[in-house]
Design an enzyme around this catalytic site. Structure first.
Site, PDB file in Angstrom:
ATOM      1  N   TYR A 201       0.837  -1.199   0.000  1.00 36.09           N
ATOM      2  CA  TYR A 201       0.000   0.000   0.000  1.00 36.09           C
ATOM      3  C   TYR A 201       0.873   1.250   0.000  1.00 36.09           C
ATOM      4  O   TYR A 201       1.149   1.848   1.041  1.00 36.09           O
ATOM      5  CB  TYR A 201      -0.989  -0.037   1.170  1.00 36.09           C
ATOM      6  CG  TYR A 201      -2.082  -1.037   0.896  1.00 36.09           C
ATOM      7  CD1 TYR A 201      -3.259  -0.652   0.257  1.00 36.09           C
ATOM      8  CD2 TYR A 201      -1.912  -2.386   1.184  1.00 36.09           C
ATOM      9  CE1 TYR A 201      -4.245  -1.580  -0.058  1.00 36.09           C
ATOM     10  CE2 TYR A 201      -2.883  -3.325   0.875  1.00 36.09           C
ATOM     11  CZ  TYR A 201      -4.040  -2.909   0.258  1.00 36.09           C
ATOM     12  OH  TYR A 201      -5.014  -3.827  -0.069  1.00 36.09           O
ATOM     13  N   ASP A 246      -4.666  -8.443  11.232  1.00 36.23           N
ATOM     14  CA  ASP A 246      -5.194  -8.586   9.873  1.00 36.23           C
ATOM     15  C   ASP A 246      -5.834  -9.963   9.757  1.00 36.23           C
ATOM     16  O   ASP A 246      -5.437 -10.912  10.427  1.00 36.23           O
ATOM     17  CB  ASP A 246      -4.087  -8.416   8.825  1.00 36.23           C
ATOM     18  CG  ASP A 246      -4.643  -8.027   7.466  1.00 36.23           C
ATOM     19  OD1 ASP A 246      -4.550  -6.845   7.090  1.00 36.23           O
ATOM     20  OD2 ASP A 246      -5.196  -8.913   6.765  1.00 36.23           O
ATOM     21  N   CYS A 333     -10.774   4.653   2.254  1.00 36.46           N
ATOM     22  CA  CYS A 333     -10.126   4.636   0.946  1.00 36.46           C
ATOM     23  C   CYS A 333     -11.170   4.503  -0.158  1.00 36.46           C
ATOM     24  O   CYS A 333     -10.933   3.888  -1.181  1.00 36.46           O
ATOM     25  CB  CYS A 333      -9.075   3.550   0.867  1.00 36.46           C
ATOM     26  SG  CYS A 333      -9.710   1.916   1.168  1.00 36.46           S
TER      27      CYS A 333
HETATM   28  N1  SAH Z   1      -2.871  -0.626   6.587  1.00 39.67           N
HETATM   29  C1  SAH Z   1      -2.322  -1.377   5.477  1.00 39.67           C
HETATM   30  C2  SAH Z   1      -3.292  -1.501   4.319  1.00 39.67           C
HETATM   31  C3  SAH Z   1      -4.642  -2.066   4.671  1.00 39.67           C
HETATM   32  S1  SAH Z   1      -5.489  -2.777   3.349  1.00 39.67           S
HETATM   33  C4  SAH Z   1      -1.011  -0.732   5.018  1.00 39.67           C
HETATM   34  O1  SAH Z   1      -0.748   0.423   5.351  1.00 39.67           O
HETATM   35  O2  SAH Z   1      -0.248  -1.400   4.312  1.00 39.67           O
HETATM   36  C5  SAH Z   1      -6.786  -3.569   4.157  1.00 39.67           C
HETATM   37  C6  SAH Z   1      -6.396  -4.822   4.915  1.00 39.67           C
HETATM   38  O3  SAH Z   1      -7.543  -5.227   5.661  1.00 39.67           O
HETATM   39  C7  SAH Z   1      -6.024  -6.024   4.085  1.00 39.67           C
HETATM   40  O4  SAH Z   1      -4.741  -6.463   4.458  1.00 39.67           O
HETATM   41  C8  SAH Z   1      -7.073  -7.103   4.423  1.00 39.67           C
HETATM   42  O5  SAH Z   1      -6.512  -8.418   4.529  1.00 39.67           O
HETATM   43  C9  SAH Z   1      -7.542  -6.642   5.773  1.00 39.67           C
HETATM   44  N2  SAH Z   1      -8.890  -7.032   6.200  1.00 39.67           N
HETATM   45  C10 SAH Z   1     -10.032  -7.081   5.493  1.00 39.67           C
HETATM   46  N3  SAH Z   1     -11.084  -7.358   6.283  1.00 39.67           N
HETATM   47  C11 SAH Z   1     -10.585  -7.501   7.541  1.00 39.67           C
HETATM   48  C12 SAH Z   1     -11.168  -7.773   8.815  1.00 39.67           C
HETATM   49  N4  SAH Z   1     -12.481  -7.954   8.960  1.00 39.67           N
HETATM   50  N5  SAH Z   1     -10.352  -7.825   9.877  1.00 39.67           N
HETATM   51  C13 SAH Z   1      -9.019  -7.627   9.766  1.00 39.67           C
HETATM   52  N6  SAH Z   1      -8.422  -7.369   8.588  1.00 39.67           N
HETATM   53  C14 SAH Z   1      -9.183  -7.308   7.488  1.00 39.67           C
END
Ligand code: SAH
Length: 390
Positions: A201, A246, A333
């Protein structure tokens, strides 16, 4: 050039001439049937030239405008656009060898995304038009960007609406499945094949840099939706005690590998962040910092309420565990939810918990994700820094 013509209703040409690239179904007065991403001349109701576009009958946005000049979209056209995009990044980005070099419409290249991980490029093609122009942009990308390799990772949702199948594979050279990159002195492994999106990201760079500057030794930090752990690593390096959460196993594996590479010791757990905040957070509380960075739940307008609901829940479960003076960083986002609406959603959660918050800062997607104001959809990532007053 002898191209099929798409006629736009009167009054709808103005936004296109002001650099807005999308034409909606209801704005098309006439267009030939059976267009599958081919080049078209876009004209106004008096048949005056507006621009050169690509058209797909089946899409919600049947036309995307690429140029307001009557010019061929050949390799030279793409080289010029790519050069401009690279100049912007070279001027504004420091202390990293990973960056988004092409951000689709925001770089006037509809549907084409390219991320550069230390010279290994990862491409995403989101639209039929960009797909049809592959033989023009790919040589241009190789000539201007001089990549070590190019990998395609076009497996995102939304392609089927354009009549495209998921496509992944090497386009040039021998793309590695993981690429080590450097960002602000951190060593990070990017899983370009098995990871999410293109692997990392990049867009959150300025927000994590700010976090790294503000966190103090001993602070307790919760990094929800942590993916490969970038926020956690910035926080731990600053001396914080950090927990990253995550749901995705590849995310946690990558986060752990990234911690090892930097000899840092955040804790990562695989869990549903909503459930963790609701049931487990109290065991670890209170917190100095909580990062809420959920995925883009709302891609379409109709899904906006589920995103609001998700933000409300995350804020509602988090706020009681935040120390007075502590900060929650609420990230959305999705273009669909504006800064004001996000703020209002958090305000409701805070009111329901009897907690008052102050807005200290708003950080956005970093500069390699440009946000031209003629195309408001480009500004998608907003992070609100909200400090607990009482
Ligand atoms: N903060 C990260 C980007 C987040 S992207 C960075 O800076 O690199 C969103 C993330 O949320 C993904 O990795 C996805 O696996 C996770 N995700 C999706 N639903 C979720 C849930 N219910 N609980 C925890 N993680 C989740």
């Amino acid at each position: 050039m002898d191209l099929p013509e798409v006629v736009i209703y009167r009054g709808r040409e103005k936004k296109l001439r002001s650099f807005y690239p999308w034409v909606q179904k209801g704005e098309v007065k006439s267009m030939p049937e059976g267009l599958e991403g081919c080049l078209v001349r876009v004209v106004d109701h008096q048949r005056e030239f507006i621009g050169i576009g690509t058209a797909t009958n089946r899409s919600r946005f049947p036309v995307r405008v690429w140029s307001l000049k009557d010019e061929p979209l050949d390799q030279a056209f793409f080289q010029e656009r790519i050069r401009a995009a690279l100049d912007h990044r070279n001027l504004h980005l420091r202390d990293t060898n990973a960056r988004r070099i092409l951000f689709a419409e925001a770089d006037r290249l509809p549907g084409l995304i390219v991320d550069d991980y230390d010279g290994h490029f990862v491409v995403q093609v989101r639209q039929k038009g960009a797909e049809m122009l592959r033989e023009q942009w790919l040589p241009a990308l190789i000539a201007e960007g001089k990549p070590k390799s190019v990998y395609e990772k076009s497996d995102m949702l939304g392609r089927e609406e354009e009549g495209l199948e998921p496509t992944v594979g090497a386009l040039y050279g021998s793309p590695p499945s993981e690429v080590p990159i450097q960002e602000s002195g951190l060593d990070l492994l990017v899983p370009t094949h098995e990871g999410l999106k293109t692997g990392y990201y990049l867009d959150q760079r300025q927000t994590r840099r700010r976090l790294g500057e503000l966190v103090k030794p001993g602070d307790k930090v919760i990094d929800t939706f942590c993916y490969s752990g970038a926020f956690s690593l910035y926080a731990t390096r600053a001396g914080a005690d950090c927990l990253g959460i995550d749901i995705h196993p590849v995310a946690i594996q990558t986060a752990e590998e990234n911690a090892r590479r930097n000899r840092l010791k955040p804790t990562f757990i695989q869990a549903n962040a909503f459930e963790w905040l609701e049931h487990e957070a109290k065991i670890h509380a209170p917190f100095d910092w909580v990062i809420l960075d959920p995925p883009a739940i709302a891609k379409k307008r109709g899904e906006k309420n589920s995103l609001k609901w998700a933000i409300w829940k995350l804020a509602y479960f988090t706020l009681p565990h935040l120390k007075p003076g502590g900060t929650v960083i609420v990230c959305t986002c999705s273009y669909q939810l504006s800064i004001q609406e996000t703020l209002e959603t958090v305000r409701l959660a805070a009111a329901d918990q009897g907690i008052s918050l102050s807005l200290d800062a708003i950080t956005l997607q970093d500069v390699d994700h440009p946000a031209p104001i003629a195309f408001p959809e480009a500004l998608y990532l907003k992070c609100l820094w909200l400090r607990r007053l009482s």
